[in-house]
Design a protein around this motif. Structure first.
Motif, PDB file in Angstrom:
ATOM      1  N   UNK A  53       0.961  -1.177   0.377  1.00 54.93           N
ATOM      2  CA  UNK A  53       0.304   0.264   0.117  1.00 54.93           C
ATOM      3  C   UNK A  53       0.709   1.117   0.061  1.00 54.93           C
ATOM      4  N   UNK A  54       1.408   0.860  -0.406  1.00 57.41           N
ATOM      5  CA  UNK A  54       3.258   2.459  -0.258  1.00 57.41           C
ATOM      6  C   UNK A  54       2.173   3.451  -0.809  1.00 57.41           C
ATOM      7  N   UNK A  55       1.680   3.168  -2.197  1.00 57.80           N
ATOM      8  CA  UNK A  55       1.589   4.184  -3.603  1.00 57.80           C
ATOM      9  C   UNK A  55      -0.002   5.071  -2.699  1.00 57.80           C
ATOM     10  N   UNK A  56      -0.565   4.784  -1.397  1.00 63.85           N
ATOM     11  CA  UNK A  56      -1.730   5.365  -1.401  1.00 63.85           C
ATOM     12  C   UNK A  56      -1.175   5.387   0.505  1.00 63.85           C
ATOM     13  N   UNK A  57      -0.016   5.516   0.568  1.00 62.42           N
ATOM     14  CA  UNK A  57       0.537   6.175   2.263  1.00 62.42           C
ATOM     15  C   UNK A  57      -0.018   5.005   3.048  1.00 62.42           C
ATOM     16  N   UNK A  58      -0.455   3.381   3.284  1.00 66.83           N
ATOM     17  CA  UNK A  58       0.360   2.896   3.719  1.00 66.83           C
ATOM     18  C   UNK A  58       1.084   0.807   2.977  1.00 66.83           C
ATOM     19  N   UNK A  59       2.669   1.563   3.749  1.00 72.31           N
ATOM     20  CA  UNK A  59       3.147   0.608   3.345  1.00 72.31           C
ATOM     21  C   UNK A  59       2.974  -0.242   3.531  1.00 72.31           C
ATOM     22  N   UNK A  60       2.671  -1.134   4.504  1.00 75.38           N
ATOM     23  CA  UNK A  60       2.467  -2.165   5.290  1.00 75.38           C
ATOM     24  C   UNK A  60       0.780  -2.736   4.934  1.00 75.38           C
ATOM     25  N   UNK A  61       0.032  -1.883   4.589  1.00 75.72           N
ATOM     26  CA  UNK A  61      -0.799  -3.060   3.802  1.00 75.72           C
ATOM     27  C   UNK A  61      -0.572  -3.958   2.422  1.00 75.72           C
ATOM     28  N   UNK A  62      -1.866  -4.872   1.730  1.00 76.89           N
ATOM     29  CA  UNK A  62      -1.213  -6.028   1.175  1.00 76.89           C
ATOM     30  C   UNK A  62      -2.657  -6.027   0.699  1.00 76.89           C
ATOM     31  N   UNK A  63      -2.180  -5.504  -0.513  1.00 81.90           N
ATOM     32  CA  UNK A  63      -4.119  -5.817  -1.650  1.00 81.90           C
ATOM     33  C   UNK A  63      -3.748  -7.208  -2.467  1.00 81.90           C
ATOM     34  N   UNK A  64      -4.021  -7.709  -2.118  1.00 79.99           N
ATOM     35  CA  UNK A  64      -3.456  -9.824  -3.535  1.00 79.99           C
ATOM     36  C   UNK A  64      -5.077 -10.056  -4.580  1.00 79.99           C
ATOM     37  N   UNK A  65      -4.722  -9.772  -5.416  1.00 82.33           N
ATOM     38  CA  UNK A  65      -6.117 -10.838  -6.550  1.00 82.33           C
ATOM     39  C   UNK A  65      -6.008 -11.441  -7.131  1.00 82.33           C
ATOM     40  N   UNK A  66      -6.368 -13.007  -7.244  1.00 86.45           N
ATOM     41  CA  UNK A  66      -5.643 -14.132  -7.529  1.00 86.45           C
ATOM     42  C   UNK A  66      -6.444 -15.234  -7.990  1.00 86.45           C
ATOM     43  N   UNK A  67      -6.404 -15.405  -9.895  1.00 91.32           N
ATOM     44  CA  UNK A  67      -7.340 -16.072 -10.305  1.00 91.32           C
ATOM     45  C   UNK A  67      -7.144 -17.463 -10.286  1.00 91.32           C
ATOM     46  N   UNK A  68      -8.116 -19.176  -9.723  1.00 92.86           N
ATOM     47  CA  UNK A  68      -7.772 -20.233 -10.106  1.00 92.86           C
ATOM     48  C   UNK A  68      -8.691 -20.868 -10.867  1.00 92.86           C
ATOM     49  N   UNK A  69      -8.512 -21.527 -11.758  1.00 93.18           N
ATOM     50  CA  UNK A  69      -8.435 -23.291 -12.539  1.00 93.18           C
ATOM     51  C   UNK A  69      -8.237 -24.658 -12.114  1.00 93.18           C
ATOM     52  N   UNK A  70      -9.265 -25.019 -11.464  1.00 90.61           N
ATOM     53  CA  UNK A  70      -8.679 -26.166 -11.267  1.00 90.61           C
ATOM     54  C   UNK A  70      -9.465 -27.637 -11.859  1.00 90.61           C
ATOM     55  N   UNK A  71      -9.643 -28.917 -12.167  1.00 89.12           N
ATOM     56  CA  UNK A  71      -9.740 -29.543 -13.170  1.00 89.12           C
ATOM     57  C   UNK A  71      -9.458 -30.883 -12.713  1.00 89.12           C
ATOM     58  N   UNK A  72     -10.300 -32.247 -12.974  1.00 92.99           N
ATOM     59  CA  UNK A  72     -10.359 -33.358 -13.335  1.00 92.99           C
ATOM     60  C   UNK A  72      -9.896 -33.807 -14.104  1.00 92.99           C
ATOM     61  N   UNK A  73      -9.203 -35.357 -13.924  1.00 87.80           N
ATOM     62  CA  UNK A  73      -9.428 -36.394 -15.146  1.00 87.80           C
ATOM     63  C   UNK A  73     -10.151 -36.723 -15.984  1.00 87.80           C
ATOM     64  N   UNK A  74     -10.035 -37.340 -16.968  1.00 89.68           N
ATOM     65  CA  UNK A  74     -11.426 -37.933 -17.826  1.00 89.68           C
ATOM     66  C   UNK A  74     -11.410 -39.314 -16.638  1.00 89.68           C
ATOM     67  N   UNK A  75     -11.013 -40.677 -15.594  1.00 90.96           N
ATOM     68  CA  UNK A  75     -11.807 -40.767 -15.042  1.00 90.96           C
ATOM     69  C   UNK A  75     -11.803 -40.290 -13.621  1.00 90.96           C
ATOM     70  N   UNK A  76     -11.504 -39.738 -13.371  1.00 86.28           N
ATOM     71  CA  UNK A  76     -12.556 -39.128 -12.033  1.00 86.28           C
ATOM     72  C   UNK A  76     -13.909 -38.561 -12.757  1.00 86.28           C
ATOM     73  N   UNK A  77     -14.114 -37.819 -13.619  1.00 82.01           N
ATOM     74  CA  UNK A  77     -15.209 -37.776 -13.957  1.00 82.01           C
ATOM     75  C   UNK A  77     -15.959 -38.070 -14.241  1.00 82.01           C
ATOM     76  N   UNK A  78     -15.747 -40.013 -15.306  1.00 83.04           N
ATOM     77  CA  UNK A  78     -16.900 -40.920 -14.794  1.00 83.04           C
ATOM     78  C   UNK A  78     -17.045 -40.860 -14.037  1.00 83.04           C
ATOM     79  N   UNK A  79     -15.802 -41.280 -12.287  1.00 84.41           N
ATOM     80  CA  UNK A  79     -16.307 -41.879 -11.202  1.00 84.41           C
ATOM     81  C   UNK A  79     -17.512 -40.926 -10.964  1.00 84.41           C
ATOM     82  N   UNK A  80     -16.988 -39.947 -10.836  1.00 88.59           N
ATOM     83  CA  UNK A  80     -18.308 -39.201 -10.160  1.00 88.59           C
ATOM     84  C   UNK A  80     -19.400 -39.123 -10.873  1.00 88.59           C
ATOM     85  N   UNK A  81     -19.998 -38.634 -12.265  1.00 88.75           N
ATOM     86  CA  UNK A  81     -21.033 -38.599 -12.811  1.00 88.75           C
ATOM     87  C   UNK A  81     -21.855 -40.127 -12.922  1.00 88.75           C
ATOM     88  N   UNK A  82     -21.031 -41.559 -12.633  1.00 86.45           N
ATOM     89  CA  UNK A  82     -21.728 -42.368 -12.199  1.00 86.45           C
ATOM     90  C   UNK A  82     -21.773 -42.340 -11.010  1.00 86.45           C
TER      91      UNK A  82
END
Length: 435
Positions: A342-371
């Motif tokens: 946060x140093x740009x807005x006068x709060x150098x010890x603050x932290x802003x974090x943003x993240x994106x996640x994309x998780x997936x499964x194997x085809x075998x695991x997909x078939x298992x859950x679908x059943x």
């Protein structure tokens, strides 16, 4: 002189007993306490199964408190001991997601305080030659000086993620992102008991900008169990990692490549499907367990863009043939994010974090859950498969030298890889203090 982002994310100044800037610290003691509260809004679900995230509004919390003791036994030889207490109430019995919403919520915790030993390990360092660097006193680190070329052996009871995939921006739910998929590689099914710890040893060779690591550890006696299998030559989790530090435009960064191999008694998705087809009924990996191998790979990077902005990414994969054994139900994962002080807005010890996640499964695991099959964490009875996608943002506000308060938001699309459920909105708050 402006602080770098990497420096802003290092632990806060702490109380250390016996520390001296000019000599090796003989012993120290540190501590931390973290409370996390979260609320999930109601969401649409066409159906729910035995391991579904409940579509109703829910609240959850977790608390952890840890003491970190360090003792120097001899030159280069250090002993560490961490007693810990945890308490939590998870949403929906800790089911219904691949990327769980709080890395502080352990599989074995409950509404009553649970006390246990988190870590008890020895670290031996042999300094070889090269430029000397000072390591400051912190949790599980006695203040000392180390050379650019050195060998380090760590043996005992600790978490594999204490040593492997140590990302500066996404590695610790007590001060950074909360989601399990941002704790480490999502597809890294690393050996651990239900609290996240194990026994074993790792050797590291530091050669200036390069680090080479290898470790072998005990796996649970059964999938996601607390008791560990002591037959480390027969059943084990092993991993190797190469790390390279660099500078781009005068700003620091690191790249890592990790491979892992697990040998354990576990169930195959295809075997469970075949058994169900022959006998009728719902497939269950618990009915077809035998000695199996699992392999996986992770690639990661972190890079300061400026002194106050850093970015990171991870990409991981495992073969997806067998049930999740120790971590979470993710077999392909890509994550990326940015961390801004946060140093740009006068709060150098603050932290802003943003993240994106994309998780997936194997085809075998997909078939298992679908059943209609279920795992430890997921299983809606059927499946309209889509990758699970999550966006998380947090803001860490420094309120004192030792304490931070954070607000966190997570938006989850296709929870447990099912397009027939969600999206889910989770709001959270965190209070963290350390000394």
């Amino acid at each position: 002189m402006r602080r770098t982002l990497l420096a802003a994310l290092l632990p806060l100044p702490v109380l250390a007993f016996g520390a001296d800037e000019a000599v090796d610290e003989p012993w120290n003691m540190h501590g931390q306490a973290t409370y996390i509260w979260q609320r999930k809004s109601p969401f649409d679900a066409a159906y729910s199964g035995p391991n579904s995230l409940g579509p109703q509004a829910e609240k959850t919390y977790s608390f952890s408190g840890t003491l970190f003791f360090g003792l120097r036994l001899a030159q280069g030889t250090e002993l560490y001991f961490d007693p810990e207490v945890v308490q939590s109430v998870p949403m929906s019995g800790l089911t219904g997601l691949g990327g769980m919403i709080n890395s502080e919520q352990q599989k074995s915790s409950g509404p009553n305080p649970t006390f246990y030993r988190a870590r008890l390990f020895l670290r031996q360092t042999w300094n070889l030659d090269g430029e000397t660097t000072r390591l400051e006193s912190e949790a599980n680190q006695l203040a000392t000086s180390v050379s650019a070329r050195r060998v380090v052996v760590t043996a005992g009871n600790y978490a594999i993620t204490d040593i492997f995939d140590n990302n500066a921006y996404a590695h610790d739910a007590r001060t950074q992102f909360l989601n399990w998929s941002l704790l480490t590689h999502g597809a890294f099914d690393y050996a651990a008991d239900t609290r996240g710890y194990t026994w074993g040893a790792a050797i590291e060779y530091y050669d200036n900008d390069w680090v080479y690591r290898y470790g072998r550890y005990l796996v649970p006696q059964e999938s996601n169990g607390q008791a560990l299998d002591s037959r480390i030559m027969h059943h084990y989790g092993e991993q190797a990692e190469i790390e390279h530090a660099h500078e781009i435009g005068g700003q620091p960064g690191k790249l890592r490549v990790l491979v892992f191999h697990n040998r354990m008694v576990s169930g195959s998705f295809r075997d469970a499907l075949a058994a169900a087809a022959a006998d009728g009924g719902t497939p269950a990996v618990a009915d077809v367990r035998k000695e199996q191998d699992k392999y996986g790979l992770g690639v990661a990077g972190e890079q300061n863009l400026t002194s106050d902005i850093g970015v990171f990414f991870r990409a991981s994969w495992n073969d997806g043939k067998t049930e999740t054994y120790s971590f979470t139900e993710v077999e392909r994962s890509i994550t990326a994010g940015v961390s801004i002080t946060g140093q740009r807005w006068g709060r150098a010890d603050d932290v802003l974090g943003v993240a994106a996640i994309r998780n997936g499964l194997s085809k075998a695991h997909q078939d298992y859950l679908a059943a209609g099959g279920t795992g430890v964490f997921i299983g809606d009875g059927r499946l309209n498969y889509r990758p699970e996608q999550i966006v998380e943002a947090y803001y860490n506000l420094r309120v004192s030298k030792s304490t931070t308060v954070a607000l966190d938001v997570q938006k989850i699309f296709n929870p447990a890889y099912n397009a027939d459920r969600g999206p889910v909105l989770v709001l959270g708050a965190r209070l963290h203090t350390q000394f």
